[in-house]
Design an enzyme around this catalytic site. Sequence first.
Site, PDB file in Angstrom:
ATOM      1  N   GLU A  34      14.284  -4.248  14.338  1.00 58.72           N
ATOM      2  CA  GLU A  34      14.999  -3.031  14.751  1.00 58.72           C
ATOM      3  C   GLU A  34      16.015  -3.339  15.856  1.00 58.72           C
ATOM      4  OE1 GLU A  34      13.785   1.128  14.057  1.00 58.72           O
ATOM      5  OE2 GLU A  34      11.840   0.426  14.779  1.00 58.72           O
ATOM      6  N   TYR A 109      10.827  -6.702   8.794  1.00 52.66           N
ATOM      7  CA  TYR A 109      10.686  -5.307   9.239  1.00 52.66           C
ATOM      8  C   TYR A 109      10.347  -4.503   7.991  1.00 52.66           C
ATOM      9  CZ  TYR A 109      11.782  -0.691  11.069  1.00 52.66           C
ATOM     10  OH  TYR A 109      11.713   0.635  11.417  1.00 52.66           O
ATOM     11  N   ASP A 150       7.123  -6.500  12.138  1.00 53.25           N
ATOM     12  CA  ASP A 150       6.581  -5.135  12.116  1.00 53.25           C
ATOM     13  C   ASP A 150       6.244  -4.823  10.662  1.00 53.25           C
ATOM     14  OD1 ASP A 150       6.055  -2.454  12.108  1.00 53.25           O
ATOM     15  OD2 ASP A 150       7.904  -1.846  13.111  1.00 53.25           O
ATOM     16  N   ASP A 250       8.737   1.014  21.912  1.00 55.38           N
ATOM     17  CA  ASP A 250       7.412   1.556  21.585  1.00 55.38           C
ATOM     18  C   ASP A 250       6.473   0.482  21.028  1.00 55.38           C
ATOM     19  OD1 ASP A 250       9.178   1.610  19.426  1.00 55.38           O
ATOM     20  OD2 ASP A 250       8.766   3.676  18.861  1.00 55.38           O
TER      21      ASP A 250
END
Length: 262
Positions: A34, A109, A150, A250
Amino acid sequence: MRIATWNVNSIKQRQEHAVAWLQETKPDVVCLQEIKCVDEAFPREAFEALGYNVAVHGQKGFNGVAVLSRLPFDEVTSGLPGDDGDVQSRFIEVVVSTSEGVLRVCGIYLPNGNPVDTEKYPYKLGWMKRLKAHIASRLSYEEPFVVCGDYNVIPAPEDAAHPEAWVNDALFLPQTRAAFREILNLGMVDALRTTTDAAGLYSFWDYQAGAWQRNNGIRIDHLLLSPQATDRLRAVGIDKDVRGWEKPSDHVPVWAELALKA
DNA sequence: ATGGTGGGTGGCCCA
């Protein structure tokens, strides 16, 4: 050799955090997700100044992955094979040479997949099927090989503070977890889970509803290791303190130490 | 309690 993964949620917003974290923990290879910028806008000089080589597969506004490496890249490729129509930047693969042979690293991702009643969920499952096929093909090389990033997958109930809140979510649906297990069943090993069965180890805390303060987290950032990488695994960690920094991502970095000399 | 927060973009999407 320390290999790390971190979803930074915009590299422009997180550049200072990334530099401070690199100086503190000195990883050898870092997969970022990201980054949310095009290749030309990635602040590569900031990382080159710290001694890293930089490979970027960006996209305007969304997604985007990159790899930082102290060792030079022998190969860099991007885009997950299996669908020429997929324009989302979610996959990058590099090879570096250590004094003990090559190391192959894929930074991913994986699609979030929510809401599940839209085309987003089939896209996620299709992407996971393509990832499985690619990993199966790479495993035939019998190299130390790491697929990290992720995953947007909560593998098991102990990977969430409140698993009951996730039962209808794309990150935890039975089909999602089954697709993740299919990848493990090829022979890939979850670096964190092979070293501990402790619950309460998270890599993501939502910005909303005081999730960090309440430790309402989930573990969705993973390093999966080939058998040849698993044989060299020495330590795994989650840099949880980074979530408490000012204006954090986050997600926090997760890393694995492999017995491979640079 | 159908909100909340934080990133992108451009006159709302994504997580």
